[in-house]
Design an enzyme around this catalytic site. Structure first.
Site, PDB file in Angstrom:
ATOM      1  N   ASP A  56       0.808  -1.214   0.000  1.00 58.60           N
ATOM      2  CA  ASP A  56       0.000   0.000   0.000  1.00 58.60           C
ATOM      3  C   ASP A  56       0.845   1.271   0.000  1.00 58.60           C
ATOM      4  OD1 ASP A  56      -1.787  -2.053   0.466  1.00 58.60           O
ATOM      5  OD2 ASP A  56      -3.045  -0.864   1.796  1.00 58.60           O
TER       6      ASP A  56
ATOM      7  N   GLU B 181      -4.955  -4.686  -7.033  1.00 56.51           N
ATOM      8  CA  GLU B 181      -5.962  -5.501  -6.363  1.00 56.51           C
ATOM      9  C   GLU B 181      -7.299  -4.787  -6.386  1.00 56.51           C
ATOM     10  OE1 GLU B 181      -3.680  -5.697  -2.640  1.00 56.51           O
ATOM     11  OE2 GLU B 181      -5.349  -4.645  -1.672  1.00 56.51           O
TER      12      GLU B 181
END
Length: 882
Positions: free
Chosen positions: A459, A525
């Site tokens: 992230d 994702e």
């Protein structure tokens, strides 16, 4: 992975003493897998010097095969059972197993190796270990789940005799450890995957050992008619004295010239050094007309063999063999879009490569199974996926080898939302472990042609300050290891987006969104909830909770959905209720949910194909999507393309349809009919046809067809659907693609509404784009029941595989047979035989049409029961084939 020189010996750990007089010469590398036992440290008063002595008694310990985590070992010994642990919330009842340390112990016979070296390697220990060998402390603190620990144990080994190894293991400490974590996907296992999760190897060599052979391949792109190969290998002198010898490398492939190069090498005592053979020095390594390794949809994944050896005089000191592929990954950047300076894109061998992938996760207890590894790869290929992402769940090298053979690309990287991304809180020791983890895992991956790109962060982009030079150190390791593939600083930054959605969205979303997860750029994702069919739900949701479906702190559905905001699927269920009509039963829910799963997965992959590569299309270039997730670590109702039990259902077949090699699709947003060709072949004179029908009477409201030449590796527009008058609220759009001979290439059916899905884009975020108005698909509920479908089936067996050929015919003169699923079951009322590969499923037949579905599975999976084929459709009552 090391090869056995004399595999037939299969020398492994054993608790008993062998008759060494019958032992043959030792193989190069011995996997120490058998004869281990483990137990809680609280049950053992002795210390490592005693436990690692030959003959130490382990009565009361749990026998186990290594690799094995603590939980895997407890399940293997019947302390817990898989079915019980995974039912409802039972896993919560297992005590925290990380609050104690665990002893692992085994005995093994070391082969003769006169004058040579012995090496002990641990490919994965979670998280810290005190390691003892034959009563001597080998390492007081072997730390790091993803770190490979290796020792020269020549002075401690008893050649041609019994040896004992013992490890006192401290499991990971949750968020305080650079280890495995599942974030919000599912519960953490009670042991945090503590134990010996990787293989343990005993290697023998002469004075010099070889490690980590690797071939870097460079093509003169755009040409691919030659390749420059550079061979790297680490040579280590295990003796205290200098060692001189000849290092040789041989590259071979049947039908191609064999290449052999060699050079003299001298190593100082205990020196380890990388040695290279480069084409500037060895002209043989400039190879003409090589056999290229391609991702499977683009060509054949051709593999070569490399053998490197080190001879001292006439004696072979070391030998290593690997397979490798000649190919080149090119990383490029798209034009700026959506306020971002660029997006990442990839080419393989100079050809555009649209990433269409899924995120892999290991079994919750990290149990190893060659059959399961093969099944994951077969399923991924059958769905047309070309890439598998590993977010932190690294180390299953068996899957890497299967990917090489099958032509599947891999995206490895570290996990998010844990110690891995808490750089300001890192200790000096954390920095050391992180660097060692990257080097260990990148060494394990670099020789594999299946490697596409390494994601240094998930992230977040790793810090790169004077105080925390994390990213700089990561890049230095990649350079040191001659990493020949792509690298990305972060899966959520640096030209890759991670802007969701993480909940279900209607298929039109993927075309309409221009700010978050829509079909532009590269998304590492994205995806939504995917509840499995009723048969699977019954295996992990207690009967009293199955229906109605409720969510709450202590409920089974919430526990099997995820953590935090992901502990429910209320967004998904709202979509189901509003679009298809509120289900009246679990069976009704199961049928409608698979319709919704199918169209959502299909839409995500199709939209990327429709917008692939062309910067002028809508918001710009689409270069890839990773479906979150491909599979599950345990049974869940959130995120998968197939469930924990390998039951292929709606998401699976939606993805399979979307990712067909040459595929015809409908853009919900622009109404365009597009053909996407993922192969490197050009196709001429294809017929594309689109027909629109009202529901439920099948009145034809529009038809068009066109002849189209379809170029390789990209999308091409055929025509657009016009405004159509007289449409029912719910209608079908049927697309068919045929070759010049009239053979059907692709058959794609949509169900949609004159009341389309609308979105509240101003309130979009990383989690969700709210639906402001749902499509009305309830017309499907008005389809008359069709009792006029016939089915026949034949079964053959060959080489351990059963093949069932199922012929379906809709004999009704006016009614459609919609969304029919063929299911091969064991016995008349048994469960579906799993795993299984169907050529197609959830098929729809117009009046008078016939189709054939082929199913394949391992013969033994049906047990001793007769095989039955069941047929059921959305409007076709269940019946059995003749």
């Amino acid at each position: 992975m090391k090869k056995l020189i004399l595999a037939v010996l299969a020398i492994v750990l054993t608790v008993g003493v062998w008759n060494t007089a019958q032992a043959a010469p030792a193989p190069k590398s011995i996997e120490l897998s058998q004869g281990w036992a483990f137990v809680s440290e609280t049950k053992v008063p002795d210390t490592g010097d005693a436990i690692s002595q030959i003959g130490y008694q382990t009565s009361g310990w749990y026998p186990v095969t290594v690799p094995s985590t603590v939980m895997a070992g407890l399940v293997a010994n019947g302390v817990y059972t898989n079915d019980d642990l995974f039912m409802g919330t039972n896993l919560k009842a297992v005590p925290n197993l990380t609050k104690q340390k665990w002893w692992y112990r085994g005995e093994f016979v070391a082969p003769k190796n006169a004058g040579g070296q012995y090496w002990l390697r641990f490919k994965g220990i979670a998280y810290q270990a005190e390691i003892w060998l034959n009563g001597k402390l080998l390492d007081a603190n072997a730390e790091g789940t993803l770190v490979v620990h290796e020792y020269n144990v020549t002075g401690l080994i008893k050649p041609n005799g019994q040896n004992a190894v013992a490890l006192k293991i401290t499991p990971p400490a949750g968020a305080k450890s650079l280890s495995y974590t599942y974030v919000d996907w599912n519960p953490m296992p009670p042991d945090d995957n503590g134990g010996i999760w990787g293989k343990v190897l005993l290697d023998t060599s002469g004075a010099v050992e070889l490690r980590d052979p690797y071939v870097k391949t460079v093509l003169p792109l755009p040409a691919t008619d030659s390749a420059d190969l550079t061979v790297y290998v680490d040579a280590e002198n295990g003796s205290a004295k200098p060692a001189s010898g000849i290092l040789a490398a041989t590259i071979s492939k049947p039908g191609y010239p064999t290449i052999t190069v060699e050079q003299p090498v001298t190593l100082a005592g205990n020196e380890r050094r990388e040695i290279a053979f480069d084409p500037a020095t060895f002209s043989q390594l400039h190879v003409a007309h090589p056999a290229l390794w391609w991702p499977f949809a683009m060509g054949s994944p051709e593999l070569y063999d490399l053998n490197v050896s080190f001879k001292i005089g006439r004696h072979l000191s070391a030998s290593e063999s690997i397979k490798f592929g000649i190919r080149q990954v090119t990383q490029y950047q798209t034009p700026a879009m959506d306020g971002k300076p660029f997006f990442q894109g990839f080419q393989v061998n100079g050809k555009n490569f649209l990433v269409r992938g899924g995120a892999y996760v290991w079994d919750l207890f990290m149990r190893r199974s060659p059959a399961i590894d093969e099944t994951h790869m077969r399923y991924a290929k059958d769905m047309g996926l070309n890439t598998i992402r590993f977010e932190g769940i690294l180390g299953n090298e068996d899957i890497y080898e299967i990917a090489d053979r099958e032509g599947m690309m891999l995206m490895p990287g570290f996990v998010c939302c844990s110690r891995w991304e808490q750089w300001p809180r890192w200790t000096t020791n954390d920095f050391t472990i992180a660097r060692a983890s990257l080097e260990s895992q990148m060494r394990n991956m670099r020789a594999h042609p299946s490697a596409l790109v390494w994601l240094f962060g998930s992230d977040k982009t790793p810090l790169d300050t004077t105080e925390h030079p994390v990213l700089r150190s990561y890049k230095a390791i990649a350079e040191k290891l001659h990493w020949q593939n792509g690298t990305v600083n972060s899966a959520g930054q640096d030209g890759i987006k991670m802007d969701g959605p993480y909940v279900w969205e209607p298929p039109a979303y993927w075309y309409a969104d221009t700010n978050n997860g829509g079909a532009f750029g590269f998304c590492a994702e994205e995806g939504g909830e995917t509840p499995p069919p009723m048969d699977s739900l019954k295996k992990f949701i207690p009967p009293g909770e199955l229906w109605p479906m409720t969510f709450g702190t202590n409920g089974s559905y919430s526990y099997h959905a995820g953590k935090g905001e992901f502990n429910n699927i209320k967004t998904y269920n709202a979509g189901l209720d509003n679009r298809y009509g509120t289900p009246e039963s679990l069976s009704d829910y199961s049928e409608k949910s698979q319709l919704q799963n199918y169209e959502a997965a299909r839409g995500q992959f199709e939209a990327m194909a429709a917008r692939a590569y062309d910067p002028q299309t809508q918001t710009g270039t689409a270069t890839g999507t990773i479906f979150w997730m491909m599979d599950n670590a345990w049974p869940t109702i959130h995120w998968n393309l197939y469930d924990y039990y390998f039951k292929p259902a709606g998401s699976y077949y939606g993805a399979k349809e979307a990712n067909a090699p040459v595929h015809m699709l409908w853009d919900y947003n622009t109404q365009k009919i597009i053909v996407f060709n993922s192969t490197l072949n050009n196709y001429s004179n294809l017929t594309v046809s689109a027909t629109v029908y009202n529901i439920p009477d099948l009145a034809q409201k529009y038809a068009n067809q066109q002849t189209l030449n379809v170029p390789a590796d990209g999308p091409i527009e055929a025509f657009a659907l016009p405004e159509i008058s007289g449409l029912a609220t719910t209608y079908f759009v049927r697309l068919q693609l045929k070759d010049a001979s009239g053979h059907l290439i692709d058959n794609n059916l949509y169900w949609y509404s004159t009341q389309p899905d609308d979105f509240d884009f101003p309130n979009s975020d990383w989690y969700i784009t709210p639906v402001s108005h749902y499509a009305n698909l309830t017309g499907l509920n008005s389809l008359p029941a069709n009792h006029n479908v016939t089915a026949s089936a034949t079964r053959t067996s060959d080489g351990g595989q059963d093949t069932v050929v199922i012929t379906l015919t809709n004999t009704d003169k006016t009614n459609v047979a919609f969304f029919m699923r063929a299911e091969v079951v064991a016995g008349k009322e048994g469960d579906e035989i799993l795993p299984i590969i169907y050529s197609d499923n959830y098929v729809t037949l117009w009046p008078g049409e016939t189709t054939t579905v082929t199913a394949k599975y391992a013969t033994g999976n049906s047990g001793s029961q007769p095989v039955t084929v069941k047929i059921k459709g959305f409007n076709v009552p269940e019946f059995s084939a003749n």
